[in-house]
Scaffold this motif. Sequence first.
Motif, PDB file in Angstrom:
ATOM      1  N   ASN A  75      19.134   9.102  63.953  1.00 40.54           N
ATOM      2  CA  ASN A  75      18.567   9.997  64.964  1.00 40.54           C
ATOM      3  C   ASN A  75      17.064  10.191  64.816  1.00 40.54           C
ATOM      4  O   ASN A  75      16.416  10.681  65.744  1.00 40.54           O
ATOM      5  CB  ASN A  75      19.252  11.360  64.921  1.00 40.54           C
ATOM      6  N   HIS A  76      16.521   9.821  63.673  1.00 38.66           N
ATOM      7  CA  HIS A  76      15.090  10.024  63.424  1.00 38.66           C
ATOM      8  C   HIS A  76      14.388   8.701  63.146  1.00 38.66           C
ATOM      9  O   HIS A  76      13.589   8.576  62.212  1.00 38.66           O
ATOM     10  CB  HIS A  76      14.888  11.035  62.292  1.00 38.66           C
ATOM     11  N   LYS A  77      14.693   7.727  64.004  1.00 32.38           N
ATOM     12  CA  LYS A  77      14.016   6.422  64.003  1.00 32.38           C
ATOM     13  C   LYS A  77      14.086   5.724  62.648  1.00 32.38           C
ATOM     14  O   LYS A  77      13.133   5.094  62.208  1.00 32.38           O
ATOM     15  CB  LYS A  77      12.576   6.563  64.461  1.00 32.38           C
ATOM     16  N   GLN A  78      15.205   5.882  61.970  1.00 34.87           N
ATOM     17  CA  GLN A  78      15.447   5.261  60.673  1.00 34.87           C
ATOM     18  C   GLN A  78      14.342   5.588  59.663  1.00 34.87           C
ATOM     19  O   GLN A  78      13.901   4.748  58.884  1.00 34.87           O
ATOM     20  CB  GLN A  78      15.650   3.754  60.819  1.00 34.87           C
ATOM     21  N   SER A  79      13.945   6.843  59.668  1.00 33.98           N
ATOM     22  CA  SER A  79      12.911   7.316  58.744  1.00 33.98           C
ATOM     23  C   SER A  79      13.563   7.977  57.522  1.00 33.98           C
ATOM     24  O   SER A  79      14.211   9.029  57.655  1.00 33.98           O
ATOM     25  CB  SER A  79      11.993   8.317  59.441  1.00 33.98           C
ATOM     26  N   ILE A  80      13.372   7.358  56.367  1.00 34.43           N
ATOM     27  CA  ILE A  80      13.895   7.936  55.129  1.00 34.43           C
ATOM     28  C   ILE A  80      13.188   9.255  54.830  1.00 34.43           C
ATOM     29  O   ILE A  80      13.822  10.228  54.426  1.00 34.43           O
ATOM     30  CB  ILE A  80      13.753   6.931  53.966  1.00 34.43           C
ATOM     31  N   ARG A  81      11.889   9.299  55.046  1.00 31.55           N
ATOM     32  CA  ARG A  81      11.116  10.517  54.784  1.00 31.55           C
ATOM     33  C   ARG A  81      11.620  11.682  55.629  1.00 31.55           C
ATOM     34  O   ARG A  81      11.892  12.771  55.115  1.00 31.55           O
ATOM     35  CB  ARG A  81       9.633  10.284  55.064  1.00 31.55           C
ATOM     36  N   LYS A  82      11.788  11.466  56.921  1.00 33.04           N
ATOM     37  CA  LYS A  82      12.247  12.528  57.825  1.00 33.04           C
ATOM     38  C   LYS A  82      13.679  12.941  57.474  1.00 33.04           C
ATOM     39  O   LYS A  82      14.009  14.125  57.481  1.00 33.04           O
ATOM     40  CB  LYS A  82      12.164  12.044  59.276  1.00 33.04           C
ATOM     41  N   THR A  83      14.510  11.974  57.154  1.00 33.01           N
ATOM     42  CA  THR A  83      15.899  12.270  56.776  1.00 33.01           C
ATOM     43  C   THR A  83      15.931  13.129  55.520  1.00 33.01           C
ATOM     44  O   THR A  83      16.667  14.114  55.455  1.00 33.01           O
ATOM     45  CB  THR A  83      16.690  10.967  56.559  1.00 33.01           C
TER      46      THR A  83
END
Length: 80
Positions: free
Chosen positions: A27-35
Amino acid sequence: MQYVKETEHFRNILTENCIAKLECYLNHKQSIRKTSELMGGHSRSVSYRLQKIVELTGMDFENIAEMLSVRNRIVILRIL
């Protein structure tokens, strides 16, 4: 019907926590940081968990069609 059976198998392989992390990641553009920010964990732990998901399921995060299928399975799991 086969798709629903495969979705049930998906749920049996992954814990609810893994599915939640995977859903957040997608859901967050495959962003590990955001996840990691949203799920309250360290980015290394998110990365490790995603790698475990790949090992268990064989999914390919670079395959757009496959990621659409994974998103659909998560939606079905939420409905069931």
